[in-house]
Scaffold this motif. Structure first.
Motif, PDB file in Angstrom:
ATOM      1  N   ASP A  71       6.162   2.130   4.609  1.00 18.32           N
ATOM      2  CA  ASP A  71       7.078   2.128   5.743  1.00 18.32           C
ATOM      3  C   ASP A  71       8.107   3.244   5.605  1.00 18.32           C
ATOM      4  O   ASP A  71       8.408   3.950   6.560  1.00 18.32           O
ATOM      5  N   HIS A  72       8.626   3.411   4.412  1.00 23.49           N
ATOM      6  CA  HIS A  72       9.626   4.462   4.154  1.00 23.49           C
ATOM      7  C   HIS A  72       8.993   5.849   4.264  1.00 23.49           C
ATOM      8  O   HIS A  72       9.597   6.772   4.802  1.00 23.49           O
ATOM      9  N   LYS A  73       7.779   5.990   3.774  1.00 23.45           N
ATOM     10  CA  LYS A  73       7.101   7.285   3.720  1.00 23.45           C
ATOM     11  C   LYS A  73       6.532   7.705   5.064  1.00 23.45           C
ATOM     12  O   LYS A  73       6.682   8.839   5.482  1.00 23.45           O
ATOM     13  N   SER A  74       5.854   6.809   5.767  1.00 26.42           N
ATOM     14  CA  SER A  74       5.065   7.207   6.925  1.00 26.42           C
ATOM     15  C   SER A  74       5.467   6.561   8.240  1.00 26.42           C
ATOM     16  O   SER A  74       5.038   7.016   9.293  1.00 26.42           O
ATOM     17  N   HIS A  75       6.188   5.483   8.196  1.00 25.71           N
ATOM     18  CA  HIS A  75       6.608   4.780   9.417  1.00 25.71           C
ATOM     19  C   HIS A  75       5.421   4.419  10.308  1.00 25.71           C
ATOM     20  O   HIS A  75       5.522   4.460  11.530  1.00 25.71           O
ATOM     21  N   ASP A  76       4.296   4.076   9.704  1.00 29.36           N
ATOM     22  CA  ASP A  76       3.135   3.647  10.483  1.00 29.36           C
ATOM     23  C   ASP A  76       2.915   2.160  10.255  1.00 29.36           C
ATOM     24  O   ASP A  76       3.738   1.495   9.633  1.00 29.36           O
ATOM     25  N   GLU A  77       1.832   1.638  10.772  1.00 31.78           N
ATOM     26  CA  GLU A  77       1.527   0.217  10.625  1.00 31.78           C
ATOM     27  C   GLU A  77       0.098   0.054  10.141  1.00 31.78           C
ATOM     28  O   GLU A  77      -0.762   0.877  10.424  1.00 31.78           O
ATOM     29  N   GLY A  78      -0.136  -1.029   9.431  1.00 30.99           N
ATOM     30  CA  GLY A  78      -1.482  -1.321   8.951  1.00 30.99           C
ATOM     31  C   GLY A  78      -1.495  -2.566   8.087  1.00 30.99           C
ATOM     32  O   GLY A  78      -0.557  -3.358   8.099  1.00 30.99           O
ATOM     33  N   TRP A  79      -2.571  -2.705   7.338  1.00 31.08           N
ATOM     34  CA  TRP A  79      -2.740  -3.826   6.415  1.00 31.08           C
ATOM     35  C   TRP A  79      -3.030  -3.279   5.035  1.00 31.08           C
ATOM     36  O   TRP A  79      -3.803  -2.328   4.889  1.00 31.08           O
ATOM     37  N   VAL A  80      -2.432  -3.877   4.021  1.00 23.93           N
ATOM     38  CA  VAL A  80      -2.765  -3.537   2.647  1.00 23.93           C
ATOM     39  C   VAL A  80      -3.468  -4.733   2.027  1.00 23.93           C
ATOM     40  O   VAL A  80      -3.060  -5.878   2.205  1.00 23.93           O
ATOM     41  N   TYR A  81      -4.557  -4.439   1.329  1.00 16.85           N
ATOM     42  CA  TYR A  81      -5.323  -5.447   0.599  1.00 16.85           C
ATOM     43  C   TYR A  81      -5.198  -5.121  -0.882  1.00 16.85           C
ATOM     44  O   TYR A  81      -5.546  -4.019  -1.306  1.00 16.85           O
ATOM     45  N   VAL A  82      -4.683  -6.050  -1.654  1.00 12.27           N
ATOM     46  CA  VAL A  82      -4.603  -5.884  -3.097  1.00 12.27           C
ATOM     47  C   VAL A  82      -5.815  -6.602  -3.675  1.00 12.27           C
ATOM     48  O   VAL A  82      -5.993  -7.809  -3.452  1.00 12.27           O
ATOM     49  N   ILE A  83      -6.641  -5.834  -4.383  1.00  8.34           N
ATOM     50  CA  ILE A  83      -7.889  -6.381  -4.922  1.00  8.34           C
ATOM     51  C   ILE A  83      -7.883  -6.304  -6.437  1.00  8.34           C
ATOM     52  O   ILE A  83      -7.062  -5.617  -7.035  1.00  8.34           O
ATOM     53  N   ASN A  84      -8.816  -7.037  -7.041  1.00 10.50           N
ATOM     54  CA  ASN A  84      -8.984  -6.971  -8.498  1.00 10.50           C
ATOM     55  C   ASN A  84     -10.332  -6.329  -8.810  1.00 10.50           C
ATOM     56  O   ASN A  84     -11.047  -5.902  -7.903  1.00 10.50           O
ATOM     57  N   GLY A  85     -10.673  -6.258 -10.078  1.00 10.41           N
ATOM     58  CA  GLY A  85     -11.909  -5.614 -10.505  1.00 10.41           C
ATOM     59  C   GLY A  85     -13.172  -6.278 -10.009  1.00 10.41           C
ATOM     60  O   GLY A  85     -14.228  -5.651  -9.946  1.00 10.41           O
ATOM     61  N   ALA A  86     -13.107  -7.527  -9.632  1.00 15.53           N
ATOM     62  CA  ALA A  86     -14.262  -8.221  -9.071  1.00 15.53           C
ATOM     63  C   ALA A  86     -14.370  -7.948  -7.567  1.00 15.53           C
ATOM     64  O   ALA A  86     -15.196  -8.523  -6.885  1.00 15.53           O
ATOM     65  N   VAL A  87     -13.526  -7.049  -7.085  1.00  9.68           N
ATOM     66  CA  VAL A  87     -13.458  -6.656  -5.675  1.00  9.68           C
ATOM     67  C   VAL A  87     -13.212  -7.868  -4.787  1.00  9.68           C
ATOM     68  O   VAL A  87     -13.822  -8.059  -3.754  1.00  9.68           O
ATOM     69  N   GLU A  88     -12.330  -8.696  -5.249  1.00 12.38           N
ATOM     70  CA  GLU A  88     -11.895  -9.850  -4.479  1.00 12.38           C
ATOM     71  C   GLU A  88     -10.492  -9.563  -3.949  1.00 12.38           C
ATOM     72  O   GLU A  88      -9.641  -9.064  -4.693  1.00 12.38           O
ATOM     73  N   THR A  89     -10.247  -9.872  -2.707  1.00 14.91           N
ATOM     74  CA  THR A  89      -8.909  -9.714  -2.160  1.00 14.91           C
ATOM     75  C   THR A  89      -8.028 -10.806  -2.747  1.00 14.91           C
ATOM     76  O   THR A  89      -8.276 -11.988  -2.537  1.00 14.91           O
ATOM     77  N   VAL A  90      -7.032 -10.388  -3.504  1.00 10.41           N
ATOM     78  CA  VAL A  90      -6.100 -11.332  -4.105  1.00 10.41           C
ATOM     79  C   VAL A  90      -5.011 -11.680  -3.096  1.00 10.41           C
ATOM     80  O   VAL A  90      -4.584 -12.815  -2.997  1.00 10.41           O
ATOM     81  N   THR A  91      -4.586 -10.679  -2.331  1.00  5.45           N
ATOM     82  CA  THR A  91      -3.595 -10.910  -1.278  1.00  5.45           C
ATOM     83  C   THR A  91      -3.705  -9.801  -0.250  1.00  5.45           C
ATOM     84  O   THR A  91      -4.259  -8.736  -0.533  1.00  5.45           O
ATOM     85  N   LYS A  92      -3.177 -10.034   0.940  1.00 10.72           N
ATOM     86  CA  LYS A  92      -3.087  -8.989   1.960  1.00 10.72           C
ATOM     87  C   LYS A  92      -1.759  -9.137   2.670  1.00 10.72           C
ATOM     88  O   LYS A  92      -1.160 -10.216   2.691  1.00 10.72           O
ATOM     89  N   ARG A  93      -1.301  -8.014   3.224  1.00  2.00           N
ATOM     90  CA  ARG A  93       0.022  -8.022   3.864  1.00  2.00           C
ATOM     91  C   ARG A  93       0.062  -6.919   4.911  1.00  2.00           C
ATOM     92  O   ARG A  93      -0.459  -5.835   4.698  1.00  2.00           O
ATOM     93  N   ALA A  94       0.675  -7.220   6.018  1.00  2.00           N
ATOM     94  CA  ALA A  94       0.864  -6.214   7.071  1.00  2.00           C
ATOM     95  C   ALA A  94       2.072  -5.358   6.743  1.00  2.00           C
ATOM     96  O   ALA A  94       3.007  -5.820   6.112  1.00  2.00           O
ATOM     97  N   TRP A  95       2.033  -4.113   7.184  1.00  2.00           N
ATOM     98  CA  TRP A  95       3.238  -3.271   7.105  1.00  2.00           C
ATOM     99  C   TRP A  95       3.470  -2.634   8.436  1.00  2.00           C
ATOM    100  O   TRP A  95       2.650  -2.596   9.287  1.00  2.00           O
TER     101      TRP A  95
END
Length: 95
Positions: A71-95
């Motif tokens: 948000d500080h860098k680009s002022h755009d919008e989207g979704w971030v997916y935090v994944i682990n090595g098993a390629v499982e989404t641990v959490t997601k969050r909108a920005w």
């Protein structure tokens, strides 16, 4: 992207999280959406829904730091997916 996000974590993010972020990328999706994937080394073999509360908490903090940085860098919008090595989404969050 990874180097920039790690630099942000080192100066403004949660203490000690920089070393756990192994990759970060942002991509444009069809329809104009923006999506980010952040790979961490938190419990790399666990598959959802078996992710423990501590791993989920750390992933949430990484997602929050990413959204603040983006948000500080680009002022755009989207979704971030935090994944682990098993390629499982641990959490997601909108920005």
């Amino acid at each position: 992207m990874l180097t920039e996000f790690r630099s942000y974590l080192e100066t403004s993010g949660p203490v000690g999280f920089k070393g756990h972020v192994k990759d970060a990328e942002v991509r444009d999706c069809p329809g104009g959406d923006v999506e980010a994937i952040v790979l961490t080394d938190y419990n790399p073999h666990l598959e959802a829904p078996d992710v423990d509360a501590e791993t989920k908490k750390k992933a949430d903090q990484v997602a929050q730091a990413f959204t603040e940085w983006r948000d500080h860098k680009s002022h755009d919008e989207g979704w971030v997916y935090v994944i682990n090595g098993a390629v499982e989404t641990v959490t997601k969050r909108a920005w």
